[in-house]
Every structure is written in structure tokens, then in C-alpha cells.
Design an enzyme around this catalytic site. Structure first.
Site, PDB file in Angstrom:
ATOM      1  N   CYS A 112      30.139  52.785 -68.094  1.00  0.00           N
ATOM      2  CA  CYS A 112      29.856  52.037 -66.867  1.00  0.00           C
ATOM      3  C   CYS A 112      30.904  52.224 -65.773  1.00  0.00           C
ATOM      4  CB  CYS A 112      29.728  50.544 -67.184  1.00  0.00           C
ATOM      5  SG  CYS A 112      28.348  50.136 -68.271  1.00  0.00           S
TER       6      CYS A 112
ATOM      7  N   ARG B 165      31.594  58.163 -74.452  1.00  0.00           N
ATOM      8  CA  ARG B 165      31.345  58.627 -73.082  1.00  0.00           C
ATOM      9  C   ARG B 165      32.538  58.300 -72.179  1.00  0.00           C
ATOM     10  NH1 ARG B 165      25.610  55.871 -72.162  1.00  0.00           N
ATOM     11  NH2 ARG B 165      26.645  54.342 -73.534  1.00  0.00           N
TER      12      ARG B 165
END
Length: 440
Positions: A271, A334
Site C-alpha cells: 500500500c 511486495r
């Protein structure tokens, strides 16, 4: 207590009046008669709501005095509070001329006056000064002066948190009262001095206290700029950023909380990097500059680069990386800064063994799998689920995991050098030879 307050600007005047209003005998000292004369006449030398009345009452009660003569203030005084100006120089550094002069005045006056009954006098910085000032500047000035019969000096930093316009309320209800000192006698004196406040005195390391005010003000400035940058970008989309920020501040779990305010390693995950890049793209498409947020990505990159540089600067080629995902108890790789760290070190020829209790290469899917395959295609060969195995033969451990197995492995099999990326490993690990904090 008898208290000498050196410097009768905003901080000194408010401090002197508030202490006098609570029973202390206070003498304000300033080289500028234009600041001394109003107090002597029962008026405040600065504009601050309620201060005129407080000064007038304290002077009338005989508890507040002002003088240009340091000896009058220091005679039998228990504490000196240094509230002098610390302006910026042309280069942006802090000008400590007035601090040095105040300490020299105290040392000179002490040779001509009676000491306090205890023989111990606390010299306390209230002005905002760089970390190390009390030790290196105040300490060196005192060391250069000849000893004074009957006087023993102790030093401390007690930062102020007074906002102009609400200084009296801030003095009587401070967010914290912090005293930085290595001398318990000074800590005791300041606890007595501020004993009328409901806020307890916290005694900390002197440099921690010196750094605190800078951290607070830098963050306040950052918050103003952040809110203004949100306004500049969202107005292009017909958004009232006041409504956005009003809702934003209701989140005290993450937005307005200690959660992200711990020094440590870089941020990552699915995010934060993505959404920050998106906001910056929105700004570019609207010809809007957001230098604060643009600098966040640069700062994050520097956090990774700094650790790589520290590894390269030290000895050894065998590295144990304990913790790979961007966050404990997840296998999300990620944009994990630990993945980036591993890739860069392997690229520089280091032998890296990785421990992560959650990550299983065979179970990774989607974008998570694609990201790690692009960065660490041979992850399965260097990954282990045993921290002791990862540490075997390692010259250096880079630790982001706070897993209890990691702590036990480090205590049982400590490498020559450990760099703590989380700050949550505990006192046992921090006591190991070769321990280093990433930012402490």
C-alpha cells in the site's frame, strides 16, 4: 526554592512568573534593561494573555524580581534556568553565544555571593540547543572557570513547550516535563521545582532531552506542510481538504498515534509505496509540487542504502538476514525493504542466508510471487525456517524480525555484529557485543 532565570524574553518571562506564582522566589536576569524594568514595575515585558496579571501579583507578593546583575539573582540560589536566545546563524546552525555568556556570568557571580544552603547549584538549559550542548558547551565553560568555594554545580536540560498565545496554560498543563541529566541531585531539584504540576517529571539522558524539542518542532512543521500539500493536490479534484483532514485526525490507531513513529528500517508493502507514487502522479498531472511527499520516497531509499553502506564498510561476507516480509506475521513480500536489502547485498557478492518463519516460496501467489521472483529468483536456495541455521557461520546479522525464536537464536549464537532494524529485540540482544541499532 530560590531560582535565577537568565533571559527575560518570552520563555524566560513566562517561566519566571509561573514559578513565582507557585511560591518560589524568582529573580529574572537580562542584559537588556528594557526587559528588566517592566517586571520591576509589575508588568510583563512581552505580550501574552494573562501574563501581566501574573507578573503584577508575583511582584506585589515579593516573589518575583528582575535585575541586570547576575550576582543578585545567584546569591543563595538553588537553580539557574537558562532561557536565553539561541538564534540561527547565517549557515543555519545554532548560535550559542548567549548560552556561553550566561554560564560565564553564573560562574563569575558565584565567586562573589553566598552559595545555597546545600552548597549544590543546578544549571538547567531551557533554551532549545543541539544535542551535546550541555555536555560540551556548558560543561566546557564551567571546566574552564576556577573552582568556587562552597559551590558544586550540576547540569541538565529541561526543554520548554510553550506556545505563544497559550503560554500560561501550556506551562501549567505541559505534555510532559522532561529533565535530562546524569546527576540525581539535579533530577531531585527539578522534581521539587516543578512539584506543583500534575505532570510528573521524567528524568532521561541529557541528549535525549536536548533532542526532544527539535523532534517535536520538526514534526509540527511537517504536519503543517503535509496538510497544506493535501490541500494543494485535492483541490484540483473538487475536494475540500478540510473535511478530509478532519476525518483523518479521527484515526488515533494509525494516523495520530505512536504506531509509525518509531525509528527503524524503511517502509514497504502493498500500500504505502504504491499509493504514495499515485499521489505524486496526480500532482504531476496537475502541475502541482509536493516536495514533502516527494522527499518521503527519497528518504525511504536512503534508509535502505544506509544499511547496505554499513554492511559494506564492515568486515565479513557472510550475512544472516532474519526477517524477509515487510511486516511481522505476514508473507507479503511486495516492496519489502528486506527483499531489496537482500537483492543488493547478493548483487555485491555477499553470501546471504535468510530466515523467515512465515514465508514459503511454494505457497506464494500472484503479485507477491511475481515480485519476489523478479528480485530473488533463487530464494528457495537461501531461505531457511531455522534462525540458528541462518546464523551459522554469519559475520553479521541484519534483524527485522521480532520472532521469539530470533531473539533466542541471537542470544545463543551471537554473530560478531548485529544490526537491529526494528528496535524491539529487547535488552538482552542490545547488550550483545557488536550490537548496533539502525538509527540509535
Amino acid at each position: 526554592m530560590k531560582v535565577a532565570v537568565f533571559g527575560l524574553g518570552y520563555v524566560g518571562s513566562v517561566t519566571a512568573a509561573c514559578l513565582a506564582a507557585n511560591g518560589h522566589e524568582v529573580w529574572g536576569v537580562d542584559v537588556d534593561a528594557a526587559k528588566v524594568e517592566p517586571i520591576a514595575a509589575g508588568r510583563s515585558p512581552v505580550v501574552e494573555p494573562g501574563l501581566n496579571e501574573l507578573v503584577s501579583a508575583a511582584v506585589a507578593a515579593g516573589r518575583l524580581h528582575a535585575t541586570t546583575d547576575p550576582a543578585l539573582a545567584l546569591d543563595r540560589a538553588d537553580v539557574s534556568l537558562i532561557c536565553v536566545g539561541t538564534p540561527s546563524t547565517a549557515s543555519g546552525s545554532t548560535d550559542l553565544t548567549y548560552v556561553r555568556r550566561a554560564i560565564q556570568d553564573i560562574a563569575a557571580a558565584a565567586r562573589t555571593v553566598s552559595p545555597p544552603a546545600s552548597g549544590f547549584h543546578s544549571i538547567v538549559m531551557r533554551s532549545t540547543v543541539p544535542p551535546g550542548t550541555v555536555d560540551t558547551v556548558v560543561g566546557s565553560v564551567l571546566a574552564a572557570e576556577p573552582p568556587v568555594d562552597g559551590f558544586t554545580f550540576g547540569t541538565a536540560m529541561c526543554p520548554e513547550f510553550l506556545r505563544e498565545g497559550s503560554g500560561l496554560a501550556d506551562f501549567f498543563a505541559p505534555p510532559f516535563v522532561v529533565v535530562g541529566t546524569a546527576d540525581p541531585r539535579v533530577g531531585g531539584a527539578l522534581s521539587d521545582l516543578f512539584g506543583f504540576l500534575a505532570t510528573p517529571v521524567q528524568v532521561v539522558d541529557v541528549r535525549t532531552a536536548e533532542a526532544l524539542k527539535y523532534a517535536c518542532n520538526a514534526f509540527h512543521a511537517t504536519k503543517v506542510s503535509f496538510a497544506n500539500e493535501m490541500g494543494r493536490i485535492f483541490r484540483n479534484y473538487g475536494v475540500d481538504s478540510r473535511a478530509v483532514m478532519e476525518l483523518f485526525c479521527q484515526d488515533t490507531s494509525l494516523n495520530i498515534s505512536p504506531y509509525y513513529l518509531r525509528p527503524g528500517f524503511a517502509f514497504g508493502g502493498s500500500c504505502l509505496p504504491k499509493d504514495l507514487r499515485s499521489v505524486l502522479h496526480l500532482a504531476r498531472t496537475n502541475d502541482t509540487d509536493l516536495p514533502l511527499l516527494a522527499g518521503v520516497l527519497t528518504s525511504n531509499e536512503l534508509s535502505v542504502r544506509d544499511v547496505v553502506d554499513r554492511v559494506v564498510a564492515g568486515p565479513g561476507r557472510e550475512v544472516a538476514l532474519l526477517g524477509l516480509s515487510f511486516k511481522t506475521a505476514t508473507d507479503d513480500l511486495r516492496e519489502s525493504p528486506s527483499v531489496e536489502l537482500a537483492e543488493r547485498l547478493i548483487g555485491k557478492g555477499y553470501h546471504v542466508r535468510i530466515y523467515d518463519s512465515i514465508v514459503k516460496p511454494s505457497q506464494l501467489v500472484g503479485a507477491n510471487k511475481r515480485h519476489v521472483e523478479s528480485k530473488l529468483p533463487h530464494l528457495h536456495r537461501v531461505l531457511t525456517d531455522d534462525p540458528v541455521e541462518a546464523l551459522r557461520g554469519a559475520d553479521l546479522a541484519l534483524v527485522s524480525s521480532t520472532d521469539s525464536r530470533v531473539v533466542e537464536a541471537l542470544l545463543g549464537h551471537p554473530p560478531a555484529r548485529t544490526i537491529d532494524l526494528s528496535g524491539r529485540l529487547g535488552a538482552g540482544v542490545e547488550a550483545l557485543p557488536g550490537y548496533e541499532g539502525v538509527g540509535w
